[in-house]
Design a protein around this motif. Structure first.
Motif, PDB file in Angstrom:
ATOM      1  N   UNK A  62       0.855  -1.190   0.000  1.00  0.00           N
ATOM      2  CA  UNK A  62       0.000   0.000   0.000  1.00  0.00           C
ATOM      3  C   UNK A  62       0.884   1.231   0.000  1.00  0.00           C
ATOM      4  N   UNK A  63       0.599   2.124  -0.947  1.00  0.00           N
ATOM      5  CA  UNK A  63       1.419   3.325  -1.087  1.00  0.00           C
ATOM      6  C   UNK A  63       0.625   4.411  -1.790  1.00  0.00           C
ATOM      7  N   UNK A  64       1.203   5.622  -1.803  1.00  0.00           N
ATOM      8  CA  UNK A  64       0.593   6.739  -2.515  1.00  0.00           C
ATOM      9  C   UNK A  64       1.567   7.242  -3.572  1.00  0.00           C
ATOM     10  N   UNK A  65       0.992   7.923  -4.559  1.00  0.00           N
ATOM     11  CA  UNK A  65       1.795   8.509  -5.625  1.00  0.00           C
ATOM     12  C   UNK A  65       1.244   9.908  -5.896  1.00  0.00           C
ATOM     13  N   UNK A  66       2.139  10.893  -5.865  1.00  0.00           N
ATOM     14  CA  UNK A  66       1.745  12.290  -6.067  1.00  0.00           C
ATOM     15  C   UNK A  66       2.849  12.957  -6.872  1.00  0.00           C
ATOM     16  N   UNK A  67       2.533  13.271  -8.121  1.00  0.00           N
ATOM     17  CA  UNK A  67       3.527  13.797  -9.060  1.00  0.00           C
ATOM     18  C   UNK A  67       4.723  12.824  -9.080  1.00  0.00           C
ATOM     19  N   UNK A  85      10.713   3.472   0.300  1.00  0.00           N
ATOM     20  CA  UNK A  85      10.675   2.480   1.395  1.00  0.00           C
ATOM     21  C   UNK A  85       9.880   2.974   2.596  1.00  0.00           C
ATOM     22  N   UNK A  86       8.766   3.612   2.309  1.00  0.00           N
ATOM     23  CA  UNK A  86       7.889   4.127   3.360  1.00  0.00           C
ATOM     24  C   UNK A  86       6.719   3.160   3.536  1.00  0.00           C
ATOM     25  N   UNK A  87       6.587   2.628   4.747  1.00  0.00           N
ATOM     26  CA  UNK A  87       5.507   1.693   5.058  1.00  0.00           C
ATOM     27  C   UNK A  87       4.303   2.461   5.579  1.00  0.00           C
ATOM     28  N   UNK A  88       3.149   2.249   4.969  1.00  0.00           N
ATOM     29  CA  UNK A  88       1.921   2.909   5.395  1.00  0.00           C
ATOM     30  C   UNK A  88       1.433   2.281   6.691  1.00  0.00           C
ATOM     31  N   UNK A  89       1.293   3.107   7.719  1.00  0.00           N
ATOM     32  CA  UNK A  89       0.846   2.645   9.034  1.00  0.00           C
ATOM     33  C   UNK A  89      -0.641   2.927   9.218  1.00  0.00           C
ATOM     34  N   UNK A 123      -2.096  10.582   6.071  1.00  0.00           N
ATOM     35  CA  UNK A 123      -1.356   9.325   5.985  1.00  0.00           C
ATOM     36  C   UNK A 123      -0.229   9.340   7.009  1.00  0.00           C
ATOM     37  N   UNK A 124       0.025   8.172   7.587  1.00  0.00           N
ATOM     38  CA  UNK A 124       1.168   8.022   8.479  1.00  0.00           C
ATOM     39  C   UNK A 124       2.057   6.916   7.921  1.00  0.00           C
ATOM     40  N   UNK A 125       3.316   7.264   7.676  1.00  0.00           N
ATOM     41  CA  UNK A 125       4.290   6.332   7.127  1.00  0.00           C
ATOM     42  C   UNK A 125       5.455   6.182   8.092  1.00  0.00           C
ATOM     43  N   UNK A 126       6.139   5.031   7.993  1.00  0.00           N
ATOM     44  CA  UNK A 126       7.359   4.808   8.773  1.00  0.00           C
ATOM     45  C   UNK A 126       8.434   4.277   7.838  1.00  0.00           C
ATOM     46  N   UNK A 138      -3.834   6.506  -4.651  1.00  0.00           N
ATOM     47  CA  UNK A 138      -3.731   5.729  -3.419  1.00  0.00           C
ATOM     48  C   UNK A 138      -4.118   4.295  -3.767  1.00  0.00           C
ATOM     49  N   UNK A 139      -3.272   3.326  -3.436  1.00  0.00           N
ATOM     50  CA  UNK A 139      -3.576   1.931  -3.776  1.00  0.00           C
ATOM     51  C   UNK A 139      -4.828   1.427  -3.071  1.00  0.00           C
ATOM     52  N   UNK A 140      -5.259   2.108  -2.030  1.00  0.00           N
ATOM     53  CA  UNK A 140      -6.492   1.738  -1.342  1.00  0.00           C
ATOM     54  C   UNK A 140      -7.697   1.893  -2.268  1.00  0.00           C
ATOM     55  N   UNK A 141      -7.645   2.910  -3.130  1.00  0.00           N
ATOM     56  CA  UNK A 141      -8.694   3.174  -4.111  1.00  0.00           C
ATOM     57  C   UNK A 141      -8.051   3.116  -5.493  1.00  0.00           C
ATOM     58  N   UNK A 142      -7.708   1.919  -5.922  1.00  0.00           N
ATOM     59  CA  UNK A 142      -6.865   1.728  -7.103  1.00  0.00           C
ATOM     60  C   UNK A 142      -7.426   2.327  -8.389  1.00  0.00           C
TER      61      UNK A 142
END
Length: 133
Positions: A6-11, A19-23, A64-67, A97-101
């Motif tokens: 699960x990840x986001x893409x913006x521009x 390597x950011x993990x969605x929390x 969003x919170x990433x680690x 957002x992969x949550x809403x592909x």
């Protein structure tokens, strides 16, 4: 390490590539615009909210919170600056957002808050977008 699914893409920004993990993800329903008027000598009030035949909403805020795990201090500082530069420079753009592909949000980054955890060598980034409802 666990694969990031699960990840986001913006521009040019892609959280998976960094390597950011969605929390966590918070995408509450936006506040509805309510236009009501109470007239003297009339019972109740008039509701003009659906004057155009549809419900109207304020902008939506998505958080969003990433680690980033197992990162030395110098790499965490570079990652913090890069995340802020990549996100804050753009105006309203498509946020995937992969949550809403199958969809995207028209959004602009409102804030990037970062916390350094020296004890466990991790970086927490809280990214907030202001989106079209």
């Amino acid at each position: 390490m666990v694969e990031i699914t699960e990840y986001i893409q913006f521009m040019g920004f892609n959280s998976k590539n960094k390597n950011m993990y969605l929390v966590s993800r918070e995408a509450p329903t936006p506040q509805e615009k309510s236009i009501t008027k109470s007239l003297p000598y009339q019972q109740g009030s008039l509701d003009f909210s659906m004057l155009l035949g549809e419900r109207v909403f304020d902008m939506r805020e998505i958080r969003y919170e990433f680690i980033i795990f197992n990162s030395i201090y110098s790499d965490r500082k570079i990652a913090e600056q890069k995340i802020k530069q990549d996100l804050m420079i753009h105006g309203q753009q498509k946020l995937y957002d992969t949550h809403d592909a199958s969809y995207y949000w028209l959004a602009k980054c409102k804030s990037v808050e970062v916390e350094n955890d020296h004890r466990f060598n991790k970086l927490k980034a809280i990214i907030t977008f202001e989106c079209y409802p």
